[in-house]
Design a protein around this motif. Structure first.
Motif, short mmCIF file in Angstrom:
data_model
loop_
_atom_site.label_atom_id
_atom_site.label_comp_id
_atom_site.label_asym_id
_atom_site.label_seq_id
_atom_site.Cartn_x
_atom_site.Cartn_y
_atom_site.Cartn_z
N LEU A 48 19.26 95.48 50.35
CA LEU A 48 18.24 94.70 51.05
C LEU A 48 17.25 95.65 51.69
CD1 LEU A 48 20.42 92.00 52.86
CD2 LEU A 48 19.57 92.00 50.52
N LEU A 49 15.97 95.41 51.49
CA LEU A 49 14.93 96.29 52.03
C LEU A 49 14.13 95.54 53.08
CD1 LEU A 49 13.44 99.05 51.69
CD2 LEU A 49 11.87 97.84 50.16
N THR A 50 14.01 96.15 54.26
CA THR A 50 13.14 95.63 55.31
C THR A 50 12.13 96.73 55.64
OG1 THR A 50 14.91 94.22 56.18
CG2 THR A 50 13.04 94.65 57.63
N PRO A 51 10.96 96.66 55.02
CA PRO A 51 9.98 97.77 55.10
C PRO A 51 9.03 97.61 56.29
CG PRO A 51 9.26 96.19 53.46
CD PRO A 51 10.54 95.65 54.05
N VAL A 52 9.56 97.82 57.49
CA VAL A 52 8.76 97.63 58.70
C VAL A 52 9.06 98.75 59.69
CG1 VAL A 52 8.77 95.11 58.44
CG2 VAL A 52 10.54 96.22 59.84
N ARG A 53 8.14 98.90 60.67
CA ARG A 53 8.43 99.73 61.83
C ARG A 53 9.40 99.00 62.75
NH1 ARG A 53 5.59 104.13 63.27
NH2 ARG A 53 3.92 104.82 61.86
N ILE A 54 10.03 99.76 63.62
CA ILE A 54 11.02 99.17 64.52
C ILE A 54 10.31 98.73 65.80
CG2 ILE A 54 13.07 99.65 65.91
CD1 ILE A 54 13.96 101.50 63.62
N ASP A 85 16.92 95.53 45.77
CA ASP A 85 17.18 94.30 45.02
C ASP A 85 16.48 93.09 45.63
OD1 ASP A 85 19.05 95.50 43.15
OD2 ASP A 85 20.43 95.64 44.86
N LEU A 86 16.15 93.16 46.91
CA LEU A 86 15.56 92.01 47.59
C LEU A 86 14.87 92.50 48.86
CD1 LEU A 86 17.11 88.54 48.09
CD2 LEU A 86 16.45 89.80 50.14
N MET A 87 13.73 91.89 49.19
CA MET A 87 13.06 92.22 50.45
C MET A 87 13.35 91.13 51.47
SD MET A 87 9.11 92.93 51.54
CE MET A 87 8.71 91.19 51.74
N LEU A 88 13.76 91.55 52.66
CA LEU A 88 14.08 90.64 53.76
C LEU A 88 13.14 90.96 54.92
CD1 LEU A 88 15.91 88.47 55.00
CD2 LEU A 88 17.51 90.31 55.62
N LEU A 89 12.30 90.00 55.30
CA LEU A 89 11.28 90.22 56.32
C LEU A 89 11.35 89.10 57.36
CD1 LEU A 89 8.85 92.15 56.92
CD2 LEU A 89 7.41 90.48 55.73
N PRO A 90 12.08 89.32 58.46
CA PRO A 90 12.33 88.24 59.42
C PRO A 90 11.39 88.25 60.63
CG PRO A 90 13.82 90.03 59.88
CD PRO A 90 12.92 90.50 58.76
N SER A 91 10.20 88.79 60.49
CA SER A 91 9.29 88.99 61.63
C SER A 91 8.99 87.69 62.38
CB SER A 91 7.96 89.57 61.14
OG SER A 91 8.17 90.76 60.41
N ARG A 92 8.75 87.84 63.67
CA ARG A 92 8.28 86.72 64.49
C ARG A 92 6.76 86.66 64.48
NH1 ARG A 92 12.13 84.19 67.18
NH2 ARG A 92 14.15 85.21 67.45
N GLU A 93 6.10 87.78 64.21
CA GLU A 93 4.64 87.83 64.16
C GLU A 93 4.22 88.78 63.05
OE1 GLU A 93 3.08 89.16 67.88
OE2 GLU A 93 4.37 87.84 69.07
N LEU A 125 10.14 92.21 43.40
CA LEU A 125 11.34 91.93 44.18
C LEU A 125 11.38 90.47 44.63
CD1 LEU A 125 11.81 94.91 46.69
CD2 LEU A 125 13.11 94.40 44.63
N PRO A 126 12.55 89.85 44.65
CA PRO A 126 12.68 88.56 45.35
C PRO A 126 12.33 88.75 46.82
CG PRO A 126 14.63 89.04 44.01
CD PRO A 126 13.82 90.29 44.05
N ILE A 127 11.63 87.77 47.39
CA ILE A 127 11.16 87.87 48.76
C ILE A 127 11.78 86.78 49.62
CG2 ILE A 127 9.12 87.72 50.25
CD1 ILE A 127 7.46 88.73 47.84
N PHE A 128 12.43 87.18 50.71
CA PHE A 128 12.88 86.27 51.75
C PHE A 128 12.14 86.66 53.01
CE2 PHE A 128 16.10 85.13 48.82
CZ PHE A 128 16.73 83.97 49.28
N CYS A 129 11.36 85.73 53.57
CA CYS A 129 10.56 86.09 54.74
C CYS A 129 10.40 84.92 55.69
CB CYS A 129 9.18 86.61 54.31
SG CYS A 129 8.14 85.39 53.50
N SER A 130 10.02 85.25 56.92
CA SER A 130 9.77 84.22 57.93
C SER A 130 8.64 83.31 57.48
CB SER A 130 9.38 84.88 59.25
OG SER A 130 10.40 85.72 59.73
N ASP A 131 8.75 82.08 57.89
CA ASP A 131 7.72 81.10 57.52
C ASP A 131 6.55 81.21 58.50
OD1 ASP A 131 6.29 79.10 56.37
OD2 ASP A 131 7.76 77.52 56.73
#
Length: 230
Positions: free
Chosen positions: A47-53, A135-143, A158-164
């Motif tokens: 699972l890849l979450t390509p963001v800053r912390i 295998d998949l990108m997971l992006l759960p950002s609030r903003e 990549l399959p994308i799972f992200c915040s709505d």
């Protein structure tokens, strides 16, 4: 061969051909070193979450989801690519909180913050390496103001799972799976499991990484022969 050498056919081990991921993907040197150090090629799914912390990235949800996902995929791992802004004490404290949470979930060794290895962050070429490996990108950002990871994951297939979020939905449209930033991790892990189990391309990719890289071929077929000779 068995007939010519008068051997029992059952005693002959066929060593298959293999693939060198670093060469095939053209991985950057630092990426290849991380893949080896973290044993990434042996894991699935990645699972890849390509963001800053930063707190708005909602990274505790990625950890909780990984913990649930590993009930079905014991070799699942998470890679968070970006560093915190070291000039912002709140972000540094957030990373420390995430590290404590990771430990409490028993995820040391399978939830990787690359900032722990490369505090300065990845180059664009190194980031692209991880999109190829994942295998998949997971992006759960609030903003999110725009959502560059959507473009990068999309062009990487990549399959994308992200915040709505409006910014993310505006880019991905029907090509992503959406969830609330406050989603129940068990429910999110279940949806990811369904997606991956129903994707024959993922299953093949994972099997190749685990069985047909040269590292895997060596461990399974060559090392036992060398041990017998000792």
């Amino acid at each position: 061969l068995a007939k010519l050498m008068n051997l029992d056919p059952q005693s002959i081990m066929v060593i298959p051909d293999g693939i060198d991921l670093a060469t095939f993907f053209g991985l950057q040197a630092r990426t290849a070193n991380l893949v080896e150090t973290l044993q990434i090629s042996q894991c699935a799914p990645i699972l890849l979450t390509p963001v800053r912390i930063a707190r708005r990235k909602n990274l505790e949800l990625t950890l909780d989801t990984l913990a649930e996902l590993r009930h079905d995929f014991p070799q699942a791992i998470l890679v968070v690519t970006g560093p915190p802004n070291m000039r912002n004490p709140a972000n540094v404290e957030y990373l420390e909180m995430l590290q404590r949470h990771r430990r409490s979930l028993g995820l040391d060794g399978c939830a990787h913050f690359l900032a722990e290895y490369l505090p300065e962050g990845l180059s664009p070429a190194e980031l692209a390496d991880f999109y190829r490996l994942a295998d998949l990108m997971l992006l759960p950002s609030r903003e999110e103001g725009f959502g560059m990871p959507i473009l990068e994951a999309g062009v990487s297939g990549l399959p994308i799972f992200c915040s709505d979020l409006p910014a993310l939905r505006g880019l991905a449209g029907e090509a992503a799976e959406y969830f609330s930033p406050d989603e129940d991790p068990r429910r999110l892990a279940f949806r990811i499991t369904q997606t991956l189990q129903g994707d024959s391309r993922y299953r093949l990719k994972a099997r190749i990484r685990q069985e047909y890289t040269w590292e895997a071929v060596y461990r399974r077929n060559v090392a036992p022969l060398l041990e017998r000779r000792q």
